[in-house]
Design an enzyme around this catalytic site. Structure first.
Site, PDB file in Angstrom:
ATOM      1  N   ASP A 103       3.748  42.603 -41.411  1.00 51.00           N
ATOM      2  CA  ASP A 103       3.862  42.135 -40.032  1.00 51.00           C
ATOM      3  C   ASP A 103       5.190  41.421 -39.790  1.00 51.00           C
ATOM      4  O   ASP A 103       5.741  41.462 -38.686  1.00 51.00           O
ATOM      5  CB  ASP A 103       2.693  41.209 -39.692  1.00 51.00           C
ATOM      6  CG  ASP A 103       1.400  41.985 -39.433  1.00 51.00           C
ATOM      7  OD1 ASP A 103       1.477  43.216 -39.260  1.00 51.00           O
ATOM      8  OD2 ASP A 103       0.326  41.360 -39.420  1.00 51.00           O
ATOM      9  N   GLY A 104       5.705  40.751 -40.825  1.00 50.92           N
ATOM     10  CA  GLY A 104       7.002  40.097 -40.691  1.00 50.92           C
ATOM     11  C   GLY A 104       8.117  41.097 -40.425  1.00 50.92           C
ATOM     12  O   GLY A 104       9.061  40.808 -39.677  1.00 50.92           O
ATOM     13  N   ARG A 138       0.135  13.832 -28.552  1.00 44.34           N
ATOM     14  CA  ARG A 138       0.777  13.211 -29.717  1.00 44.34           C
ATOM     15  C   ARG A 138       0.203  13.871 -30.949  1.00 44.34           C
ATOM     16  O   ARG A 138      -1.022  14.002 -31.089  1.00 44.34           O
ATOM     17  CB  ARG A 138       0.524  11.698 -29.754  1.00 44.34           C
ATOM     18  CG  ARG A 138       1.274  10.930 -28.663  1.00 44.34           C
ATOM     19  CD  ARG A 138       0.837   9.472 -28.626  1.00 44.34           C
ATOM     20  NE  ARG A 138       1.631   8.683 -27.687  1.00 44.34           N
ATOM     21  CZ  ARG A 138       1.413   8.644 -26.374  1.00 44.34           C
ATOM     22  NH1 ARG A 138       0.436   9.354 -25.833  1.00 44.34           N
ATOM     23  NH2 ARG A 138       2.189   7.899 -25.601  1.00 44.34           N
ATOM     24  N   ALA A 145      -2.583  19.400 -35.332  1.00 42.23           N
ATOM     25  CA  ALA A 145      -2.847  18.044 -35.830  1.00 42.23           C
ATOM     26  C   ALA A 145      -2.633  16.985 -34.756  1.00 42.23           C
ATOM     27  O   ALA A 145      -1.792  16.088 -34.893  1.00 42.23           O
ATOM     28  CB  ALA A 145      -1.980  17.742 -37.057  1.00 42.23           C
TER      29      ALA A 145
END
Length: 267
Positions: A45-46, A152, A189
């Site tokens: 895929d890259g 954040r 995150a």
């Protein structure tokens, strides 16, 4: 039929590329690096992402075909030992009746980047991610010109439907069928406590919607478009929306999206 080949650069992919050229010449296909009708990606895929960005200025005029030399990729229909059959299909020779391939079109992501140093536009096949270089980033996210949240955390990932199976999936995002013209916003995150709050779940926006991401302070950022990194230290804002352009894949045989998902994650 005018074609071009890009390979991953490992020995197997190079050997397959040379084999493809030999077969193509025997069957009357024309090698054309400037204006190919079909671009063949040999690798993973890259490699397909590299092929896409190599020909990004000609996206409406050509179609892509993927040959994988490792694990099954979402953008690869063909295996290494199937090159003769692929060339037969492309040339209409052998046991395969001449016919045009089915052209399948996938949505793309369009970005408009506003920096203190100027404005630029970009297109991504899989996703765009915006991350902090020195730690937590502070970003204001607007949807359709109205403030939605103050983010954040480590960063934000904006993915296309075909890219929803990549980084987006690892972030807990949904896998979206490429026939749905949409973009997906997934948090990386995020910080959530009694002081700071974010939605905490991925958002899917339809084609006629857009989101704007504003940098809320001076901060060093890394914008990654598919596999290409762009360091930015003067970002003002970034508008994300579904592009009017689409990528085309030449399908000489059926390989449904959900079959690709099952092959990649379950079989």
């Amino acid at each position: 039929m005018r074609y071009y080949v890009l390979d991953r650069g490992d020995q197997l992919s190079i050997d397959l590329s040379e084999q493809f050229h030999k077969l193509a010449k025997e069957r009357g296909l024309q090698l054309d690096a400037e204006s190919p009708e079909i671009v063949v990606s040999i690798g993973g895929d890259g490699t397909m992402l590299h092929a896409f960005h190599t020909f990004i200025d000609r996206i409406p005029e050509l179609a892509f075909v993927g040959v994988h030399t490792g694990h099954l990729g979402f953008y690869a229909d063909w295996q290494a030992d199937e090159l003769p059959a692929l060339v037969d299909y492309m040339s209409g020779n052998g046991d395969h009746h001449p016919h045009k391939p089915k052209i399948v079109k996938y949505p793309l992501l369009e970005l408009e980047i506003h920096r203190k140093s100027g404005t630029s536009s970009h297109i991504a096949l899989n996703e765009a991610t915006l991350k902090g270089v020195d730690g937590t980033v502070v970003l204001q996210i607007d949807i359709n010109d109205e403030t939605f949240e103050m983010f954040r955390g480590d960063g934000i990932c904006i993915s296309t439907p075909s890219g929803s199976t990549a980084y987006n999936k690892s972030l807990g995002g949904a896998m979206i069928h490429p026939s749905i013209e949409a973009l997906q916003i997934s948090e990386i995150a995020s910080i959530n406590n009694r002081v700071f709050r974010t939605m905490g779940s991925p958002l899917v926006l339809p084609k006629h919607h857009h989101c704007d991401i504003f940098s809320c302070r001076e901060q060093k950022l890394m914008l990654t478009l598919d596999h290409i990194n762009h360091p930015i230290d003067d970002l003002i804002s970034m508008r994300c929306q579904v592009s009017e352009k689409k990528i085309s894949f030449a399908r000489y045989r059926p390989f449904p999206f959900w079959s690709r998902v099952r092959s990649a994650f379950l079989v």
